[in-house]
Scaffold this motif. Sequence first.
Motif, PDB file in Angstrom:
ATOM      1  N   ALA A 150       0.857  -1.189   0.000  1.00  0.00           N
ATOM      2  CA  ALA A 150       0.000   0.000   0.000  1.00  0.00           C
ATOM      3  C   ALA A 150       0.893   1.239   0.000  1.00  0.00           C
ATOM      4  CB  ALA A 150      -0.934  -0.002   1.207  1.00  0.00           C
ATOM      5  N   SER A 195      -0.938  -8.124  -4.373  1.00  0.00           N
ATOM      6  CA  SER A 195      -1.169  -6.706  -4.089  1.00  0.00           C
ATOM      7  C   SER A 195       0.076  -5.876  -4.407  1.00  0.00           C
ATOM      8  CB  SER A 195      -1.554  -6.504  -2.621  1.00  0.00           C
ATOM      9  OG  SER A 195      -2.800  -7.104  -2.329  1.00  0.00           O
ATOM     10  N   GLU A 204       0.396  -2.804  -6.975  1.00  0.00           N
ATOM     11  CA  GLU A 204       0.864  -1.502  -6.515  1.00  0.00           C
ATOM     12  C   GLU A 204       2.051  -1.023  -7.352  1.00  0.00           C
ATOM     13  OE1 GLU A 204       0.257   0.996  -3.384  1.00  0.00           O
ATOM     14  OE2 GLU A 204      -1.170   0.492  -4.954  1.00  0.00           O
TER      15      GLU A 204
END
Length: 281
Positions: free
Chosen positions: A98, A127, A131
């Motif tokens: 993130a 993920s 990203e």
Amino acid sequence: MSETIDRINLRTMTTPAVVAHYARPWSLSAAEQAAFDRVAPLAHGKPILDIGVGGGRTVDALRDISRDYLGIDYSQEMVDACRQRYPDARFAFADARAMGAVADDSIFLAVFSCNGIGMVSHADRLSILREVQRVLQPGGLFVFSTHNRDSAEFSRGFRLPDFQWTANPARLVVRAARYASETWQRLRNRSRHRPHEVHTEDYAVINDVCHHYGTMLYYVTLDKQREQLADAGFERDAEAYDLQGTRLEGDTRDDSILLVARKRSVSQAMPPALAPCTATA
């Protein structure tokens, strides 16, 4: 499972001994040198993101390519070590899953070295790929290494630490004590972490020997890794290098593989094989 893998790996990667280990002036591997030579003409002077920077092993090499550099790590201890070692470089505490502080399409070259992408669960790994794809400019490059499920290392059994014999009595006592301590540490970590292993048809997360079995690491084949990249928005058939720095035409049994992936361009004006780069590996 994601929280368990995080807890195990982060606990290991924030210990003073491990931070000191990665802060040593290690050189690039042959595969890293080949990949950096390959992408340097394309990335010269452009924004670089060094993910999982650790103790700063790749900082000098990447800043030689571009001074527009940012190194990040999810271990604050690693970030602090880098800031102390390179006070004139930019570092930040951030998680690759993130990277909200990094803008869309703002990076040309992203690097995740030392199999760092393998320290998370399968879902978190995907993920990270998404990203990285998000922050890369169209046509931008992602250089990273991954543990190879087709290697002998994947199926190797429990390993005792190395022991170096010496005829010097004092040194022998010290080495014997270290051997006993490391053996106990390995046995303890193995018994605690092995029950959390994950084995599927496409990948595995195993209690690896790294740091005396203090880590849970992700293993995948080259074909499956390329599929993951394509699903995340990268061009198919990413370039791959073995541990000797030789570009792979087929597969390899090496413990790890280094890949160079390109984010798909909207216009697809750039060919998929990094043709503009004339440097040889």
